[in-house]
Design a protein around this motif. Structure first.
Motif, PDB file in Angstrom:
ATOM      1  N   ARG A  18       0.821  -1.212   0.000  1.00 28.08           N
ATOM      2  CA  ARG A  18       0.000   0.000   0.000  1.00 28.08           C
ATOM      3  C   ARG A  18       0.854   1.260   0.000  1.00 28.08           C
ATOM      4  N   ALA A  19       1.933   1.240   0.766  1.00 27.52           N
ATOM      5  CA  ALA A  19       2.833   2.400   0.802  1.00 27.52           C
ATOM      6  C   ALA A  19       3.504   2.603  -0.554  1.00 27.52           C
ATOM      7  N   LEU A  20       3.923   1.521  -1.177  1.00 26.67           N
ATOM      8  CA  LEU A  20       4.574   1.628  -2.486  1.00 26.67           C
ATOM      9  C   LEU A  20       3.617   2.116  -3.565  1.00 26.67           C
ATOM     10  N   LEU A  21       2.374   1.725  -3.480  1.00 22.07           N
ATOM     11  CA  LEU A  21       1.395   2.158  -4.473  1.00 22.07           C
ATOM     12  C   LEU A  21       0.913   3.587  -4.245  1.00 22.07           C
ATOM     13  N   SER A  22       1.050   4.082  -3.035  1.00 20.48           N
ATOM     14  CA  SER A  22       0.591   5.439  -2.765  1.00 20.48           C
ATOM     15  C   SER A  22       1.596   6.487  -3.233  1.00 20.48           C
ATOM     16  N   VAL A  23       2.853   6.108  -3.402  1.00 21.27           N
ATOM     17  CA  VAL A  23       3.876   7.073  -3.839  1.00 21.27           C
ATOM     18  C   VAL A  23       3.564   7.635  -5.227  1.00 21.27           C
ATOM     19  N   PRO A  24       3.294   6.808  -6.234  1.00 19.13           N
ATOM     20  CA  PRO A  24       2.957   7.394  -7.540  1.00 19.13           C
ATOM     21  C   PRO A  24       1.692   8.241  -7.513  1.00 19.13           C
ATOM     22  N   ALA A  25       0.744   7.866  -6.674  1.00 20.54           N
ATOM     23  CA  ALA A  25      -0.494   8.648  -6.597  1.00 20.54           C
ATOM     24  C   ALA A  25      -0.207  10.055  -6.092  1.00 20.54           C
ATOM     25  N   VAL A  26       0.663  10.176  -5.124  1.00 17.41           N
ATOM     26  CA  VAL A  26       1.009  11.505  -4.596  1.00 17.41           C
ATOM     27  C   VAL A  26       1.792  12.298  -5.631  1.00 17.41           C
ATOM     28  N   LEU A  27       2.702  11.640  -6.323  1.00 17.42           N
ATOM     29  CA  LEU A  27       3.527  12.335  -7.303  1.00 17.42           C
ATOM     30  C   LEU A  27       2.732  12.798  -8.519  1.00 17.42           C
ATOM     31  N   LEU A  28       1.678  12.084  -8.858  1.00 19.23           N
ATOM     32  CA  LEU A  28       0.916  12.406 -10.062  1.00 19.23           C
ATOM     33  C   LEU A  28      -0.292  13.313  -9.796  1.00 19.23           C
ATOM     34  N   ARG A  29      -0.535  13.661  -8.538  1.00 20.74           N
ATOM     35  CA  ARG A  29      -1.667  14.541  -8.232  1.00 20.74           C
ATOM     36  C   ARG A  29      -1.445  15.933  -8.810  1.00 20.74           C
ATOM     37  N   ARG A  30      -2.504  16.579  -9.134  1.00 17.25           N
ATOM     38  CA  ARG A  30      -2.410  17.931  -9.670  1.00 17.25           C
ATOM     39  C   ARG A  30      -2.182  18.936  -8.558  1.00 17.25           C
ATOM     40  N   ASP A  31      -1.677  20.093  -8.936  1.00 13.69           N
ATOM     41  CA  ASP A  31      -1.387  21.142  -7.959  1.00 13.69           C
ATOM     42  C   ASP A  31      -2.650  21.628  -7.244  1.00 13.69           C
ATOM     43  N   THR A  32      -3.772  21.644  -7.941  1.00 14.48           N
ATOM     44  CA  THR A  32      -5.002  22.110  -7.296  1.00 14.48           C
ATOM     45  C   THR A  32      -5.428  21.168  -6.176  1.00 14.48           C
TER      46      THR A  32
END
Length: 57
Positions: free
Chosen positions: A11-25
């Motif tokens: 779960r921790a490994l999969l959450s890293v790309p989600a945080v990196l790919l989130r938009r600035d808004t």
């Protein structure tokens, strides 16, 4: 116990790309919500808020 550890790691490994790919808004909105929550919590605590070194990290 091993399954729980593997689940948390995956779960921790999969959450890293989600945080990196989130938009600035989305990041800005989350920051606003967290700042508002912090302000409310400060109003409820009487006196000065004391942070531990781990809290600051």
């Amino acid at each position: 116990m091993i399954v729980s550890l593997l689940y948390r790691t995956a779960r921790a490994l999969l959450s890293v790309p989600a945080v990196l790919l989130r938009r600035d808004t989305a990041k800005d909105a989350e920051l606003l919500v967290l700042r508002h929550e912090n302000a409310i919590l400060r109003r409820h605590v009487k006196g000065r808020v004391r942070y531990e070194p781990a809290d600051r990290f």
